[in-house]
Every structure is written in C-alpha cells, then in structure tokens.
Design a protein around this motif. Structure first.
Motif, short mmCIF file in Angstrom:
data_model
loop_
_atom_site.label_atom_id
_atom_site.label_comp_id
_atom_site.label_asym_id
_atom_site.label_seq_id
_atom_site.Cartn_x
_atom_site.Cartn_y
_atom_site.Cartn_z
N ASP A 135 32.45 -7.65 -4.65
CA ASP A 135 32.89 -8.80 -5.40
C ASP A 135 33.32 -10.03 -4.84
O ASP A 135 33.22 -11.17 -5.40
N ILE A 136 34.02 -9.71 -3.86
CA ILE A 136 34.47 -10.97 -2.92
C ILE A 136 33.32 -11.65 -2.57
O ILE A 136 33.40 -12.93 -2.45
N VAL A 137 32.16 -11.05 -1.94
CA VAL A 137 31.07 -11.42 -1.33
C VAL A 137 30.45 -12.39 -2.64
O VAL A 137 30.16 -13.40 -2.31
N ILE A 140 32.35 -15.56 -3.04
CA ILE A 140 31.86 -16.47 -1.95
C ILE A 140 30.72 -17.04 -2.02
O ILE A 140 30.62 -18.21 -2.12
N VAL A 141 29.67 -16.29 -2.44
CA VAL A 141 28.30 -16.96 -2.43
C VAL A 141 28.18 -18.12 -3.73
O VAL A 141 27.56 -19.07 -3.55
N SER A 142 28.85 -17.65 -4.76
CA SER A 142 28.85 -18.70 -6.00
C SER A 142 29.72 -19.91 -5.75
O SER A 142 29.40 -20.95 -6.47
N PHE A 145 27.78 -24.05 -1.96
CA PHE A 145 26.26 -24.37 -2.15
C PHE A 145 25.93 -25.29 -0.83
O PHE A 145 26.65 -25.14 0.01
N GLY A 146 24.57 -25.17 -0.66
CA GLY A 146 23.79 -25.77 0.41
C GLY A 146 23.53 -24.74 1.47
O GLY A 146 23.20 -25.05 2.62
N TRP A 147 23.34 -23.60 0.91
CA TRP A 147 23.01 -22.25 1.50
C TRP A 147 21.66 -22.29 2.27
O TRP A 147 20.80 -22.81 1.62
N THR A 148 21.44 -21.93 3.29
CA THR A 148 19.87 -21.46 3.63
C THR A 148 19.24 -20.36 3.01
O THR A 148 20.00 -19.54 2.53
N ASP A 149 17.97 -20.50 2.40
CA ASP A 149 17.50 -19.40 1.74
C ASP A 149 17.49 -18.11 2.65
O ASP A 149 17.88 -16.86 2.18
N GLU A 150 17.53 -18.14 4.02
CA GLU A 150 17.77 -17.10 4.86
C GLU A 150 19.03 -16.26 4.82
O GLU A 150 19.18 -15.06 4.70
N LEU A 151 20.08 -17.21 4.97
CA LEU A 151 21.42 -16.73 5.15
C LEU A 151 21.92 -16.16 3.61
O LEU A 151 22.53 -15.00 3.46
N PRO A 224 38.53 -22.14 -2.03
CA PRO A 224 38.21 -23.17 -2.59
C PRO A 224 36.95 -22.76 -3.77
O PRO A 224 36.25 -22.21 -3.35
N ILE A 225 37.15 -23.58 -4.86
CA ILE A 225 36.01 -23.40 -5.92
C ILE A 225 34.79 -23.87 -5.49
O ILE A 225 33.63 -23.34 -5.89
N SER A 226 34.61 -25.15 -4.59
CA SER A 226 33.46 -25.69 -4.19
C SER A 226 33.45 -25.69 -2.90
O SER A 226 34.57 -26.74 -2.40
N CYS A 227 32.50 -25.42 -2.06
CA CYS A 227 32.43 -25.67 -0.54
C CYS A 227 31.05 -25.85 -0.35
O CYS A 227 30.30 -25.36 -0.94
#
Length: 275
Positions: A135-137, A140-142, A145-151, A224-227
């Motif tokens: 749930d935490i992960v 964090i993912v949501s 923004f700006g993730w690399t596809d691989e990560l 933080p809600i947005s990173c």
C-alpha cells in the motif's frame, strides 16, 4: 467445522479425535483469513466514514445495534470477531493437548494442528506486513511523477516471498513489491560547496534510495502529495558514515559500490540516526 464437531460428539467413543477437524480446514483458513485480515482495518474506516457522511446509514446501524438479536453489538464489533476467533482456536487446542493422555492418538493429531495453526499465524502476520508495505509503495509511486519506465516497473513488479522446504509453511508464499523502510526530508550537499545544497525527499527501500523533489508543501501523512523524480541510489553493498562537527550534527555520507559518494543532511541528529 461446527457441524463436523457436532457429528463427532454425537457418536463419541474412546478412540475418537477432534483436532483433525482443524487440520481438514487449514487450507480454507488461509484462503479466508488472508484477504480478511489484510482489509478489515479498511472496513473499520469505511464504516466510521459512512456513519459520519450518511445519515440514513447511521440511523440504520444505530437502530440495528439496539436489538437483542445482535447482542447489542455494533458492526465494528462483528467485523473484529473473525480476527479474535483465530487465537482462540489455538487456546482451545492447547487445552485439548493439556487434557489428552500421551498414549491417545489424539495427541499426535492435536500437535499437528497446533503446528499448522502456528505456521499459518506467522504467514498471516507476514501477509499483513507485506500488504501494508505494498500500500505504501503504491502511494509513493502515485505521488511521484517523471519516473523512468525501468524504475517504475521495478517498483510495481511483485516478487515471490515465502516459506520453503518440507514444512507446512512452504505452501504459504506471498507476492510483494519493493520492501519499504523509511522516508523523510534530506538535503543533498553537492561536493563541498554549501551553496549547492538541494532540498529533496528521500524514500528508503531495502536495496535503494529514491530521491525526489517536492513540488509543493501539501502532504498526505508524511509524504508530499506531488514530487518530481530526481534519481535513484542503489545501496546494496554501500557504506554509510555519520559525520559530526560542532556546527553540524545531522550529516551522513553514503559511499556506494560504484565509488560515488553523497553527502546528506537529515535536519536533526535523531533523523540521521534513523537513516
């Protein structure tokens, strides 16, 4: 279970056993309790929210709770009953064991049932931990923004965890995402120039630290809600050093396997120790 026990009691004889009733439904316990235990706290929260937000639901629940048929228990009390019942099974079987002659065949059966329930308890506790971790992960993912596809794939792909070998727990395996440890604000000092400090938010996992830059001050809990994703530090086989000086009690240095070195400030000495 109740029906099987009643059948046994109605035709009771000296060689009769009762603990095998538990052994016969052990796989059902796993199927039923696993999703229930992982979600019953969310059910509590939903009931509380519905009672606050919906007058009709609140009135219905209050009217129902007053009835003798439900023993004047509220819905939350009924939701917690299955969770309370499981430890009581163990207490019951220990009483059976305590009051059974060593030579009776019940003894072997009750020992097997207790081992099975013990291993299932460990599995359910670990399952609850993993469910909370995932749930935490997901949050964090949501929030980043700006993730690399691989990560992003690494973060959301599940890996198999669980028992093995010849024990009963070998059948109890779970899928989980990255193992979350801690998160908090960090200041990254680039080189030795204090003017190049970068205020970031770090997410510590078992094998890496994800560094992100908060976009605004709004938070959901501590996160933080947005990173904006900055980069990831792979910390397997890395070394960490606490750096203490009269002017700075919160710094630590991360020496990575790749030979790269990063100097951080955690804000407070206690935070540094946690990192």
């Amino acid at each position: 279970m109740l029906e099987r026990m009643e059948d046994k009691l109605s035709s009771w004889h000296f060689d009769q056993t009762i603990s095998d009733v538990f052994l016969s439904v052990m796989h059902k316990f796993q199927e039923l309790y696993d999703p229930y235990i992982n979600n019953y706290e969310k059910s509590f929260a939903l009931v509380r929210q519905l009672k606050l937000d919906n007058e009709k639901v609140n009135a219905f629940l209050q009217a129902t709770e007053c009835k003798a048929k439900v023993r004047r228990l509220d819905l939350v009390s009924f939701l917690v009953l299955p969770v309370q019942r499981f430890p009581r099974y163990i207490v019951l079987l220990k009483e059976v064991q305590k009051n059974t002659d060593e030579r009776h065949k019940e003894m072997e059966v009750v020992r097997s049932a207790l081992v099975g329930l013990h291993e299932l308890t460990l599995f359910l506790n670990e399952s609850k931990r993993q469910h909370a971790n995932d749930d935490i992960v997901s949050k964090i993912v949501s929030n980043i923004f700006g993730w690399t596809d691989e990560l992003k794939e690494q973060m959301t792909t599940t890996t198999e965890e669980g028992g093995g070998g010849g024990s009963m727990s070998g059948a109890y395996k779970k899928q989980q995402k990255k193992t979350y440890v801690f998160e908090g604000g960090l200041v990254l000092v680039r080189g030795s120039l204090i003017s190049k400090k970068d205020i970031l938010f770090g997410f510590l996992f078992k094998d890496m630290i994800i560094l992100a830059k908060p976009i605004n001050e709004k938070k959901r809990g501590n996160i933080p809600i947005s990173c904006k994703y900055i980069y990831v530090l792979q910390i397997v086989f890395s070394e960490i050093e606490s750096l203490t000086s009269p002017d700075n009690q919160s710094s630590f240095k991360l020496n990575l396997k790749s030979k790269k070195k990063y100097l951080f400030e955690a804000g407070k000495t206690e935070k540094r120790e946690i990192w």
